[in-house]
Design a protein around this motif. Structure first.
Motif, PDB file in Angstrom:
ATOM      1  N   CYS A  36      50.595  15.241 -12.721  1.00  0.00           N
ATOM      2  CA  CYS A  36      50.522  16.644 -12.359  1.00  0.00           C
ATOM      3  C   CYS A  36      51.939  17.225 -12.410  1.00  0.00           C
ATOM      4  O   CYS A  36      52.907  16.495 -12.637  1.00  0.00           O
ATOM      5  CB  CYS A  36      49.913  16.797 -10.967  1.00  0.00           C
ATOM      6  N   ILE A  68      40.160  25.477 -16.402  1.00  0.00           N
ATOM      7  CA  ILE A  68      41.340  24.648 -16.122  1.00  0.00           C
ATOM      8  C   ILE A  68      42.094  24.270 -17.386  1.00  0.00           C
ATOM      9  O   ILE A  68      43.193  23.731 -17.308  1.00  0.00           O
ATOM     10  CB  ILE A  68      40.972  23.384 -15.307  1.00  0.00           C
ATOM     11  N   THR A 100      44.698  14.481  -3.220  1.00  0.00           N
ATOM     12  CA  THR A 100      43.937  15.301  -4.166  1.00  0.00           C
ATOM     13  C   THR A 100      42.911  16.154  -3.432  1.00  0.00           C
ATOM     14  O   THR A 100      42.530  15.867  -2.292  1.00  0.00           O
ATOM     15  CB  THR A 100      43.191  14.445  -5.213  1.00  0.00           C
ATOM     16  N   SER A 135      42.095  17.380  -8.317  1.00  0.00           N
ATOM     17  CA  SER A 135      43.306  18.166  -8.533  1.00  0.00           C
ATOM     18  C   SER A 135      44.336  17.797  -7.484  1.00  0.00           C
ATOM     19  O   SER A 135      43.984  17.451  -6.348  1.00  0.00           O
ATOM     20  CB  SER A 135      43.002  19.662  -8.430  1.00  0.00           C
ATOM     21  N   CYS A 179      47.319  21.034 -10.127  1.00  0.00           N
ATOM     22  CA  CYS A 179      46.926  20.594 -11.472  1.00  0.00           C
ATOM     23  C   CYS A 179      45.714  19.671 -11.415  1.00  0.00           C
ATOM     24  O   CYS A 179      45.663  18.751 -10.600  1.00  0.00           O
ATOM     25  CB  CYS A 179      48.081  19.850 -12.146  1.00  0.00           C
ATOM     26  N   THR A 180      44.752  19.904 -12.295  1.00  0.00           N
ATOM     27  CA  THR A 180      43.578  19.042 -12.399  1.00  0.00           C
ATOM     28  C   THR A 180      43.937  17.867 -13.293  1.00  0.00           C
ATOM     29  O   THR A 180      44.264  18.044 -14.458  1.00  0.00           O
ATOM     30  CB  THR A 180      42.376  19.809 -12.958  1.00  0.00           C
TER      31      THR A 180
END
Length: 121
Positions: free
Chosen positions: A6, A33, A54, A68, A74-75
């Protein structure tokens, strides 16, 4: 091997084999995304993140959980909820170094309507 993380680096992954292709899906979540998925067997993927690092998101038919980073958003990957024996997951290669995926074919998947790969142009 493909490595990714990420933006803040709290969530990392390693994919031990090179996939035959990457998948770009147009379903409601993937298009939002901007994911570029590498599907793999669970034993070929190593994902690392701190406990509670996450945020889980489960939608639609509830067959997978999208993960994420809790810090940067961020995924990074998704995990299978449908059948634990399936052993299948995917990592988001948008989190990888572009040079590490530059030579991989990208296949477009119509997850919004037909649930099939779109013919390559």
């Amino acid at each position: 091997m493909i490595r990714g993380s990420c933006h803040c680096g709290a969530v990392t992954f390693e994919l031990s084999e090179t996939p035959k292709w990457l998948t770009e899906c147009n379903c409601s979540i993937c298009r939002r995304i901007g994911a570029l998925w590498a599907h793999a067997s669970i034993e070929k993927v190593k994902v690392n993140y701190p406990e509670d690092g996450t945020v889980d998101y489960i939608c639609g038919d509830r067959t997978l959980v999208t993960k994420s980073c809790r810090t940067c958003g961020c995924t990074t990957h998704w995990e299978n909820l449908k059948d634990p024996r399936d052993g299948h997951m995917a990592v988001n290669c948008r989190m990888a170094d572009p040079k590490d995926i530059a030579d991989l074919r990208i296949r477009r998947f119509d997850g919004a309507e037909t649930w099939a790969f779109v013919e390559d142009e």
